[in-house]
Design a protein around this motif. Structure first.
Motif, mmCIF file in Angstrom:
data_model
loop_
_atom_site.group_PDB
_atom_site.id
_atom_site.type_symbol
_atom_site.label_atom_id
_atom_site.label_comp_id
_atom_site.label_asym_id
_atom_site.label_seq_id
_atom_site.Cartn_x
_atom_site.Cartn_y
_atom_site.Cartn_z
ATOM 1 N N SER A 56 54.144 -65.762 4.678
ATOM 2 C CA SER A 56 54.173 -65.358 6.088
ATOM 3 C C SER A 56 53.622 -66.473 6.967
ATOM 4 N N ASN A 57 52.528 -67.092 6.531
ATOM 5 C CA ASN A 57 51.962 -68.212 7.291
ATOM 6 C C ASN A 57 52.937 -69.384 7.336
ATOM 7 N N ALA A 58 53.593 -69.653 6.180
ATOM 8 C CA ALA A 58 54.529 -70.780 6.127
ATOM 9 C C ALA A 58 55.670 -70.584 7.120
ATOM 10 N N PHE A 59 56.262 -69.370 7.173
ATOM 11 C CA PHE A 59 57.358 -69.114 8.108
ATOM 12 C C PHE A 59 56.864 -69.086 9.558
ATOM 13 N N LYS A 60 55.635 -68.609 9.768
ATOM 14 C CA LYS A 60 55.107 -68.511 11.118
ATOM 15 C C LYS A 60 54.944 -69.892 11.745
ATOM 16 N N PHE A 61 54.429 -70.859 10.965
ATOM 17 C CA PHE A 61 54.098 -72.166 11.517
ATOM 18 C C PHE A 61 55.168 -73.222 11.241
ATOM 19 N N THR A 62 56.383 -72.798 10.841
ATOM 20 C CA THR A 62 57.473 -73.748 10.584
ATOM 21 C C THR A 62 58.612 -73.456 11.552
ATOM 22 N N GLU A 63 58.910 -74.408 12.411
ATOM 23 C CA GLU A 63 59.970 -74.243 13.402
ATOM 24 C C GLU A 63 61.319 -74.730 12.871
ATOM 25 N N GLU A 64 61.296 -75.755 12.010
ATOM 26 C CA GLU A 64 62.540 -76.295 11.464
ATOM 27 C C GLU A 64 62.235 -76.897 10.098
ATOM 28 N N GLY A 65 63.278 -77.028 9.280
ATOM 29 C CA GLY A 65 63.070 -77.590 7.944
ATOM 30 C C GLY A 65 63.223 -76.532 6.882
ATOM 31 N N SER A 66 62.232 -76.392 6.022
ATOM 32 C CA SER A 66 62.367 -75.486 4.884
ATOM 33 C C SER A 66 61.025 -74.922 4.477
ATOM 34 N N VAL A 67 61.113 -73.840 3.713
ATOM 35 C CA VAL A 67 59.957 -73.213 3.062
ATOM 36 C C VAL A 67 60.353 -72.963 1.617
ATOM 37 N N VAL A 71 53.327 -72.866 -2.453
ATOM 38 C CA VAL A 71 54.113 -72.567 -1.253
ATOM 39 C C VAL A 71 54.100 -73.826 -0.393
ATOM 40 N N VAL A 72 55.303 -74.399 -0.189
ATOM 41 C CA VAL A 72 55.433 -75.660 0.547
ATOM 42 C C VAL A 72 56.275 -75.413 1.787
ATOM 43 N N ASP A 73 55.799 -75.946 2.944
ATOM 44 C CA ASP A 73 56.575 -75.817 4.176
ATOM 45 C C ASP A 73 56.604 -77.157 4.894
ATOM 46 N N THR A 74 57.475 -77.272 5.885
ATOM 47 C CA THR A 74 57.591 -78.489 6.701
ATOM 48 C C THR A 74 57.128 -78.198 8.113
ATOM 49 N N GLY A 75 56.106 -77.367 8.223
ATOM 50 C CA GLY A 75 55.643 -76.920 9.535
ATOM 51 C C GLY A 75 54.707 -77.903 10.215
ATOM 52 N N ILE A 76 53.789 -77.366 11.019
ATOM 53 C CA ILE A 76 52.945 -78.195 11.889
ATOM 54 C C ILE A 76 51.840 -78.890 11.116
ATOM 55 N N GLY A 77 51.524 -78.443 9.920
ATOM 56 C CA GLY A 77 50.463 -79.073 9.143
ATOM 57 C C GLY A 77 49.074 -78.694 9.648
ATOM 58 N N ILE A 78 48.053 -79.128 8.897
ATOM 59 C CA ILE A 78 46.660 -78.777 9.209
ATOM 60 C C ILE A 78 45.824 -80.057 9.164
ATOM 61 N N PRO A 79 45.037 -80.360 10.199
ATOM 62 C CA PRO A 79 44.164 -81.547 10.152
ATOM 63 C C PRO A 79 43.167 -81.437 8.994
ATOM 64 N N ALA A 80 42.742 -82.577 8.469
ATOM 65 C CA ALA A 80 41.832 -82.591 7.308
ATOM 66 C C ALA A 80 40.519 -81.897 7.619
ATOM 67 N N GLU A 81 40.013 -82.076 8.875
ATOM 68 C CA GLU A 81 38.721 -81.475 9.196
ATOM 69 C C GLU A 81 38.803 -79.966 9.394
ATOM 70 N N LYS A 82 40.024 -79.398 9.475
ATOM 71 C CA LYS A 82 40.188 -77.962 9.684
ATOM 72 C C LYS A 82 40.574 -77.222 8.405
ATOM 73 N N GLN A 83 40.766 -77.940 7.293
ATOM 74 C CA GLN A 83 41.304 -77.308 6.083
ATOM 75 C C GLN A 83 40.298 -76.383 5.408
ATOM 76 N N GLN A 84 39.009 -76.541 5.664
ATOM 77 C CA GLN A 84 38.029 -75.586 5.155
ATOM 78 C C GLN A 84 37.899 -74.388 6.089
ATOM 79 N N LEU A 85 38.054 -74.674 7.403
ATOM 80 C CA LEU A 85 37.839 -73.635 8.408
ATOM 81 C C LEU A 85 38.858 -72.510 8.321
ATOM 82 N N ILE A 86 40.105 -72.828 7.954
ATOM 83 C CA ILE A 86 41.170 -71.818 8.006
ATOM 84 C C ILE A 86 40.967 -70.716 6.980
ATOM 85 N N PHE A 87 40.133 -70.945 5.937
ATOM 86 C CA PHE A 87 39.895 -69.916 4.928
ATOM 87 C C PHE A 87 38.773 -68.964 5.328
#
Length: 665
Positions: free
Chosen positions: A541-552, A581-597
C-alpha cells in the motif's frame, strides 16, 4: 727730522682748513681768497715734504725687499734640504709601521682563523701589547673571546639542564602512565620498579608498601628488581627499624654514597657485587608514608636520576591509595555479596525449618515447649537477617514500585485505547452499514449525487475503522497482549492473493505490478498468516501510494544467511523467508529512514499533506515482524525509489523461549 717737518706742515695746513671753514660759514669771500693765497706756500711746502718722505720710504722699502729676497733664497735652500730629510725619515717610519702593522694584523687574522665555532670553550688570545689601534683591536678580540667562552659555557650548561628536564619529564610521564593500567598493588609495584630501576640507572630496586591490617603498621615487600636475584631486600620492616625504617620516621629521602665494604646486595652469575650508591625514598601522601622505594646502583646516582626518582614517587602514593581503595571496595562488595547470599540461604533454611517445626508442632504436642524455644531462636536469627538485608530490600521495593507505576501507566493507556476503539467502533459500524445501504439504494429513491455521497461516507468510515484497528494493534503490542498464532501458510496462495488484491490499484495508477516467487520458497511456511498478510499489504500500500510512475514489484524468496545474521533466532533455524517490495517512487532520505518506522511519523510534513496517511502502517509492520521473530528494514535513495525487506523464520513449533529483544531498522 723729515718726519717732524712733515708733521709741522700738516698742522699748519689743518689750521688753515679750520679757518677756511669758519670763513665759509660767514660768507666772507675776500678773506677766503686772501687766506687761500697766504697759505699756498705752506701747502706747496707740505706737498714737497710729502714727496721727499715718499722717496725716502721707497728707498727703505727697496733695501728691505733686497734683503728679504736674499733671506728667502737662503730659506728656500734650507727648506728643500729639510723636506728631503723629512721625506727620507717618513718613508723609513712608514715602512717600519707597515711591517709592524702587518705582523699584528697577521696575528689577529691567525687568531680569528683558529676559532672553532663548534667548540667555543677554549679560544686562543692575542699577545699584542702595542698602544695603538691594533692594540685596541687585540684587547677587544681578547674581551670578545672571554665573552664567547662564558656564553658557550652558559649555553652548554643551559642545554644540559634542558635536556635533563626533558629526560626527567619524558621518563616520569612514561612511569606515571602505568598507574591506571593496574588494579592490584602487587602488579603496580612490580611494573613500577621494573621500569624505574633501569631508567634511574639502578641495578637493584625494592618496593615496600604499608600494611595496616595488623596491630602495628608494617612495610611489606611487594616487588623487587634485582638483576635476577631471588632474595633482593628484606621481606618486611617496621617504622624506625634500620635506615629504611628511619626514612619512614623522618619522612626524608636518604642517599648513601659511602657504602661499607662488606655490604653485598647485587648478585650475578659470578658472585656478589657491592653497590656504589643506595637511595631510600619514602612515598608520602598527606604527610604520611604509604610506601618506601629503595634503589642501589654500581655507579653514583646523578642529579638527574635523583630528581627523576623524587618526581615519580610524588604521585606513586596517590596511585597506591586509589588501588587500595578499589581493592577494599571490591573486598567489601564481595563480602557483602557473600553475606547477602548467606543471609538468603539462612532465610530459606529458616523458612524451611519453620515449616518443618510447624508440621511437627501439629503432630507432637508434647514437645511444643521445646519447639517454641527453638522457634523463638529462629525468629531472632531471622530478624537479624532481615536487619542486615534492609538496604537490599529497600532497593528492591523501589524498583518494584517503579515497575508498578510503569505497568499501571501502560495499563491505563491500553485500557483507554481499547475503550476508545470500542466506543468508536459501535457508531462507526452503524455509519458503515447505513452508508452501504444508501449507496446500494435498492428502492431507487436517491439521486446519483446522493449515492456518491454515501460511497464517500462509507470509504471514509472504512479508513477510520482501519486507523482504529491499527491503534488497537499497537496498544496490544505494547502491553504484550497481541496473540500470535503460528500455522501453515500456503505461499502460492499468499502470492496469488497479493497479485489479485493490488492489480486493480496498479491499473488505476497506470503502474507496472509484478509478483515473483522463487522456486526455493517452500510451498508451506509456518507463521502467523494474518500478521504476515497485514505486513505485506502495508508495504505494498505504501509502495503504490508513493509511486506516481514506473513499477512496483514484490518478490518471495528464501533468505540467505547474511539476511538474518545476528538476529535472535538465527541460530534456532536456517529456514527463513525473505519478502522484498521494490518501487520507483519518491524514495526516502537517509536521515529519515529510522523515523518512518515510528508511530504517526512520515518522512516530512509535505509528504503527509500530499499523500495523506496516519504513519502507522510501517510502525505496525515493524512490531509484527519482531513478534514473528524477524526484521523489517528499508533501503532507499531519495528520488530513486525504495526497497522494503521483510525477513521471518519458519517456526513449525511456534515461538521458542529465546530472548527476542532486538532492534528493527
Amino acid at each position: 727730522m723729515l718726519l717732524k717737518e712733515v708733521e709741522q706742515a700738516y698742522e699748519s695746513y689743518a689750521q688753515m682748513q679750520y679757518s677756511f671753514t669758519e670763513l665759509m660759514g660767514s660768507r666772507e669771500m675776500d678773506s677766503l681768497e686772501e687766506l687761500y693765497r697766504s697759505e699756498r706756500e705752506n701747502r706747496n711746502a707740505l706737498l714737497n715734504k710729502l714727496g721727499e718722505f715718499k722717496e725716502y720710504q721707497e728707498g727703505l722699502m727697496a733695501d728691505s725687499l733686497e734683503s728679504a729676497n736674499e733671506t728667502y733664497s737662503q730659506l728656500v735652500s734650507t727648506l728643500v734640504a729639510a723636506v728631503a730629510i723629512a721625506i727620507v725619515l717618513i718613508i723609513g717610519v712608514t715602512v717600519w709601521v707597515i711591517r709592524s702593522t702587518g705582523r699584528s694584523i697577521s696575528l689577529i687574522t691567525k687568531g680569528i682563523k683558529e676559532i672553532d665555532y663548534q667548540d667555543l670553550s677554549s679560544i686562543s688570545r692575542l699577545n699584542i701589547e702595542t698602544k695603538d689601534e691594533i692594540g685596541e683591536i687585540a684587547k677587544a678580540f681578547n674581551s670578545m673571546a672571554d665573552s664567547l667562552e662564558n656564553y658557550y659555557e652558559k649555553e652548554q650548561r643551559y642545554s644540559a639542564e634542558i635536556s635533563e628536564q626533558n629526560w626527567i619529564q619524558s621518563q616520569s610521564a612514561s612511569l606515571v602512565s602505568i598507574y591506571s593500567q593496574h588494579v592490584t598493588i602487587a602488579n603496580l609495584a612490580d611494573d613500577f620498579i621494573s621500569r624505574l630501576a633501569p631508567a634511574a640507572g639502578a641495578n637493584l630496586g625494592v618496593v615496600y608498601v604499608k600494611d595496616d591490617s595488623g596491630s602495628k603498621p608494617v612495610f611489606r615487600k611487594q616487588a623487587a628488581y634485582a638483576d635476577g636475584a631471588e632474595d633482593a631486600g628484606r621481606d618486611f620492616f617496621y617504622e624506625g627499624e634500620g635506615i629504611t625504617g628511619q626514612t619512614v620516621r623522618d619522612k626524608k629521602t636518604v642517599l648513601l654514597r659511602d657504602v661499607p665494604e662488606n655490604y653485598k646486595v647485587l648478585s650475578t652469575g659470578l658472585g656478589d657485587i657491592r653497590p656504589k650508591s643506595i637511595m631510600m625514598a619514602p612515598v608520602m601522601l598527606k604527610d604520611e608514608a604509604v610506601a618506601v622505594v629503595e634503589l642501589a646502583s654500581l655507579r653514583p646516582f646523578t642529579d638527574a636520576q635523583i630528581k627523576l626518582i623524587e618526581k615519580v614517587i610524588e604521585t606513586l602514593g596517590i596511585a597506591i591509595t586509589n588501588i587500595s581503595g578499589r581493592m577494599e571496595i571490591e573486598r567489601l562488595l564481595a563480602e557483602s555479596q557473600a553475606q547477602t547470599e548467606e543471609l538468603q540461604a539462612q532465610a530459606e533454611e529458616l523458612q524451611s525449618q519453620s515449616e518443618e517445626l510447624q508440621a511437627q508442632s501439629e503432630e507432637m504436642q508434647s514437645q511444643s515447649e521445646e519447639l517454641r524455644m527453638i522457634n523463638e531462636q529462629l525468629e531472632e536469627r531471622s530478624r537479624d537477617a532481615e536487619m542486615k538485608s534492609e538496604e537490599l530490600q529497600a532497593a528492591k521495593e523501589e524498583l518494584e514500585e517503579k515497575a508498578k507505576q510503569l505497568s499501571l501507566s501502560s495499563k491505563y493507556k491500553s485500557e483507554f485505547l481499547a475503550n476508545m476503539s470500542h466506543e468508536l467502533r459501535t457508531p462507526l459500524n452503524s455509519i458503515l452499514l447505513l452508508s452501504e445501504m444508501l449507496a446500494e439504494d435498492p428502492d431507487q429513491i436517491l439521486t446519483e449525487e446522493q449515492k456518491e455521497f454515501s460511497k464517500v461516507i462509507h470509504s471514509s468510515g472504512q479508513d477510520l475503522l482501519t486507523l482504529i484497528n491499527d491503534i488497537l494493534d499497537l496498544s496490544k503490542v505494547e502491553v504484550g497482549k497481541l496473540e500470535i498464532s503460528f500455522e501453515e501458510v500456503n505461499m502460492s496462495e499468499m502470492s496469488q492473493r497479493m497479485k489479485q488484491h493490488f492489480t486493480q490499484v496498479a491499473k488505476h495508477k497506470n503502474l507496472e505490478f509484478t509478483v515473483r516467487s522463487s522456486e526455493e520458497v517452500p510451498p508451506v511456511f509456518n507463521t502467523d498468516e494474518q500478521r504476515l498478510q497485514q505486513i505485506v499489504k502495508n508495504l505494498l500500500s505504501n509502495a503504490f501510494k508513493f509511486t506516481e510512475e514506473g513499477s512496483v514489484a514484490v518478490t518471495f524468496e528464501k533468505a540467505s544467511k547474511g539476511d538474518f545474521f545476528g538476529l535472535p533466532l538465527s541460530s534456532y533455524t536456517e529456514d527463513w523467508l525473505k519478502i522484498t517490495v521494490v518501487d520507483t517512487g519518491i524514495g526516502i532520505p537517509a536521515e529519515k529512514q529510522q523515523l518512518i518506522f515510528e508511530a504517526f511519523q512520515q518522512a516530512d510534513g509535505a509528504t503527509m499533506r500530499k499523500y495523506g496517511g496516519t504513519g502507522l502502517g510501517l510502525s505496525i509492520s515493524k512490531e509484527f515482524a519482531q513478534l514473528l521473530g524477524g526484521i523489517c528494514k528499508v533501503e532507499s535513495e531519495e528520488g530513486k525509489g525504495s526497497r522494503f525487506i521483510l525477513v521471518i523464520p519458519n517456526l513449525p513449533n511456534g515461538m521458542p523461549e529465546i530472548a527476542s529483544g532486538f532492534a528493527c531498522f
